[in-house]
Design a protein around this motif. Structure first.
Motif, PDB file in Angstrom:
ATOM      1  N   MET A  26      49.306  -3.756  81.594  1.00 38.24           N
ATOM      2  CA  MET A  26      49.067  -3.604  83.035  1.00 38.24           C
ATOM      3  C   MET A  26      49.852  -2.420  83.587  1.00 38.24           C
ATOM      4  SD  MET A  26      49.256  -7.504  84.489  1.00 38.24           S
ATOM      5  CE  MET A  26      48.188  -8.807  83.872  1.00 38.24           C
ATOM      6  N   PRO A  39      45.360  -4.847  85.726  1.00 36.38           N
ATOM      7  CA  PRO A  39      46.485  -5.230  86.586  1.00 36.38           C
ATOM      8  C   PRO A  39      46.045  -5.923  87.868  1.00 36.38           C
ATOM      9  CG  PRO A  39      46.175  -2.844  86.616  1.00 36.38           C
ATOM     10  CD  PRO A  39      45.310  -3.388  85.516  1.00 36.38           C
ATOM     11  N   GLY A  61      45.295  -9.395  86.801  1.00 41.27           N
ATOM     12  CA  GLY A  61      46.586  -9.968  86.423  1.00 41.27           C
ATOM     13  C   GLY A  61      47.385 -10.393  87.636  1.00 41.27           C
TER      14      GLY A  61
END
Length: 400
Positions: free
Chosen positions: A288, A363, A366
């Motif tokens: 990420m 990301p 995430g």
């Protein structure tokens, strides 16, 4: 050659040590362990200043792929064919409404936020996921597993997992070709359905028998090697067909669950799964690029709201249309809408792996997964308490 082996061992050592520290810390803080693993990845990753603690980024991708296969294999082992049949029509209707409704709404919103076509597609699919593991753990801790809505949530998330994994396979195959023409969709759907039908109709007559024959040796090491071999074998076949390895591994687990020895196999496979699932979450965290946060934090927060709202609305309406009472419908909607899950990360990475989606969505998803995982216990706990009080008030009003 020798230096690369040394670097790999060093990388694995760093991963395990940092992961041990962060997971212990999150355990002490009574927070989800999965978040600790993702944080460990962020700490050691190449995008975290001042420097990367990992030398070989490719090893992270390898660990992530192995983690996906074993994670989905174990998930599949929780859903034998008979159990899939027992979840019932209500769960199928609710799961279909939730998955496709959230997918459509999420796609429209993602497009309006300026994301590309395939980025929007994979983000919408990712926010359609509900974490079975997290929801069931929270309900267990609250001692609500015997509630009617808990059974309905479990059935819904089972069907939803199958739908999401199947859609991921279709989106990956069309995304890899760079086209989303009708003929491509039909071919992808046909291949995916053919694979699933072959697994369930043919594989169910072969794999369980083989596993039972191996189990008769009473050699646990042979049994676990065979089980993992089945997982990677089906993952390879699905990959060769242009289908997600996650789908192959999942249905491999479904087949192994049909064997009489599945309970022993599950116990033996869990430590292997735990190791590689941990490596998967660490790898996802490491891959990420959080320097992109200013670009995606606002869309991410908007999409979290969209995900929760769309799931709640579709699940509640689908439940009410099937004549479920208001309390059960509301609790089911709260449970299904409260959390994203680990499969959302699999979806995001799956889109990037085939080159269909851009790196920014990992990301983004995430961050959304971390936020929803944190809030899920509170949404369920206080949401269910509120619905219980509301039901009591309504009962009193009826009595009067």
């Amino acid at each position: 050659m020798e230096s690369s082996i040394v670097q790999t061992i060093q990388d694995l050592t760093v991963i395990m040590i940092v992961a041990s520290i962060t997971t212990l810390l999150f355990y002490k803080l009574k927070q989800p362990i999965v978040i600790g693993l993702i944080v460990a990845g962020i700490v050691i990753g190449p995008f975290t200043p001042p420097f990367s603690l990992i030398h070989n980024i490719d090893i992270l991708n390898l660990f992530a792929e192995m983690g996906v296969i074993l994670l989905l294999f174990i998930v599949g082992m929780e859903f034998p064919i008979q159990k899939l049949k027992e979840v019932g029509r209500k769960a199928i209707v609710i799961a279909s409404s939730e998955a496709f409704g959230t997918l459509a709404i999420g796609f429209i919103v993602a497009q309006s936020l300026g994301l590309g076509f395939y980025d929007s597609l994979f983000v919408a699919l990712a926010i359609s996921v509900t974490s079975t593991v997290i929801i069931m753990r929270v309900l267990g801790e609250l001692r609500m597993m015997n509630d009617e809505s808990a059974t309905l949530i479990l059935g819904t998330t089972i069907i939803e997992d199958i739908l999401i994994i199947s859609l991921l396979a279709i989106f990956q195959s069309t995304g890899a070709s760079g086209e989303f023409a009708l003929n491509e969709i039909i071919i992808s759907v046909g291949i995916t359905l053919g694979f699933i039908a072959g697994v369930l109709l043919v594989g169910s007559k072969i794999i369980p028998r083989i596993m039972d024959i191996i189990a008769q040796t009473n050699q646990h090491d042979v049994l676990i090697v065979a089980a993992v071999g089945v997982a990677f074998g089906f993952a390879f076949i699905s990959f060769q067909l242009g289908i997600s390895v996650a789908a192959g591994a999942f249905f491999a687990g479904v087949l192994v669950a049909e064997s009489r020895s599945h309970s022993v196999t599950s116990v033996l496979a869990n430590p292997v799964k735990d190791i590689f699932a941990a490596l998967f979450f660490v790898s996802v965290g490491a891959l990420m690029d959080f320097s992109l946060i200013p670009q995606f934090i606002v869309p991410a927060l908007i999409l979290i709201g969209v995900s929760i709202g769309a799931k709640f609305m579709t699940v509640y309406l689908a439940a009410r249309l099937q004549k479920l009472n208001n309390l059960t419908s509301t609790r089911t909607a709260l449970g299904c809408s409260s959390s994203g899950g680990e499969i959302a990360l699999v979806v995001a990475k799956g889109g990037i792996d085939v080159g269909a989606a851009s790196p920014i969505i990992l990301p983004m998803i995430g961050t959304m997964t971390i936020i929803t995982t944190f809030i899920a216990p509170y949404v369920i706990k206080y949401g269910w308490k509120f619905t219980e009080k509301l039901a009591k008030v309504q009962d009193k009003d009826r009595e009067q």
